[in-house]
Scaffold this active site. Structure first.
Site, PDB file in Angstrom:
ATOM      1  N   LYS A  41       0.817  -1.221   0.000  1.00 36.91           N
ATOM      2  CA  LYS A  41       0.000   0.000   0.000  1.00 36.91           C
ATOM      3  C   LYS A  41       0.853   1.273   0.000  1.00 36.91           C
ATOM      4  O   LYS A  41       0.537   2.243  -0.691  1.00 36.91           O
ATOM      5  CB  LYS A  41      -0.849  -0.056   1.275  1.00 36.91           C
ATOM      6  N   ARG A 121      -8.743   2.610  10.555  1.00 35.62           N
ATOM      7  CA  ARG A 121      -8.393   1.212  10.736  1.00 35.62           C
ATOM      8  C   ARG A 121      -9.520   0.453  11.442  1.00 35.62           C
ATOM      9  O   ARG A 121      -9.534  -0.765  11.453  1.00 35.62           O
ATOM     10  CB  ARG A 121      -7.102   1.126  11.549  1.00 35.62           C
ATOM     11  N   ARG A 160      12.065 -10.541   5.077  1.00 33.22           N
ATOM     12  CA  ARG A 160      12.803  -9.387   5.614  1.00 33.22           C
ATOM     13  C   ARG A 160      13.899  -9.830   6.568  1.00 33.22           C
ATOM     14  O   ARG A 160      13.717 -10.746   7.369  1.00 33.22           O
ATOM     15  CB  ARG A 160      11.857  -8.486   6.407  1.00 33.22           C
TER      16      ARG A 160
END
Ligand code: ZN
Length: 249
Positions: A41, A121, A160
């Protein structure tokens, strides 16, 4: 940098001007971006800002920036409350996040429009946003929701790595170090943060869905929801984003 300018404006409180964005934008866009962590996003937000103008207001970026560096200026009242909560290791409450957005009401009504990322949210935040926008006589053009299969998001996020010594970030597939397991910058050991382990990601995605599904439903009922499959590469996802925004004219 648009978003850095806006981050600083947020930190400076209600009176601060937002950064000037694309002055040739055909109209001010009022968009909300939705989607789980790891869906890409933020990258889409940067591309939208570059092409369509609008202030990028990312609550997550604001918090991260504020926690690192207050820029030598006194934080706004809501930011001070948010920072205190973060210092105690607590989540920033719904009410405080809403207050942070309310402090930027001038920014929400400015001629450049806005791109809200990371907010709302929860359903309470979505309702509060409608109230804030009503006060400045603006309304949303669309709520754009990015989705991707859970397995794909887990694959992306679990790749990651971070340097144990200097905290530099890497990704086993997208940004690998020259030597496996070693930091390019300092030679430190690369580790996977607990947050990036598949089980932790799955938990986070489920928590996100539980609070965000009512938000999607809220916007769907108002005819504002636009859904984008974000499993492709950033450019092809942006082609869909662009098509949707252009259709809103
Ligand atoms: Zn390092």
């Amino acid at each position: 940098m648009y978003s850095l300018g806006n981050r600083i404006a947020w930190l400076q409180g209600p009176g601060a001007n937002c950064a000037k964005t694309n002055p040739v934008a055909p109209r001010p866009w009022h968009l909300v971006l939705l989607g789980p962590p790891g869906v890409g996003k933020g990258t889409q937000a940067e591309k939208i800002v570059a092409e369509f103008g609008a202030c990028h207001l990312s609550t997550g970026d604001v918090f991260r920036h504020a926690a690192r560096n207050s820029g030598g200026t006194a934080p706004s009242p809501a930011m001070a409350t948010a920072l205190a909560a973060m210092k105690r290791g607590e989540l920033v409450s719904d009410a405080t996040v809403v207050e942070l957005v309310r402090e930027r009401a001038d920014c929400l009504s400015c001629q450049y429009g806005f791109l809200l990322d990371g907010f709302p949210r929860t359903i309470d935040q979505a309702r509060a946003l409608d109230g804030i926008l009503g006060n400045v006589k603006r309304k949303l053009d669309a709520a754009v929701n990015y989705f991707a299969p859970e397995t794909l998001i887990i694959e992306r996020l679990s790749g990651r790595r971070v340097c144990k010594q200097c905290r530099a970030g890497y990704h086993v597939a997208n940004k690998p170090p020259r030597q496996a397991g070693r930091c390019d910058a300092c030679g430190g050991e690369l580790i996977q943060r607990d947050d990036d382990k598949p089980e932790a990601i799955r938990t986070r995605l489920h928590a996100y869905a539980a609070t965000c599904n009512p938000v999607l439903e809220y916007y769907r009922k108002q005819g504002l929801l636009r859904e984008i499959d974000a499993s492709g590469d950033p450019d092809s996802v942006f082609a869909q984003t662009r098509a949707i925004i252009q259709k809103l004219v």
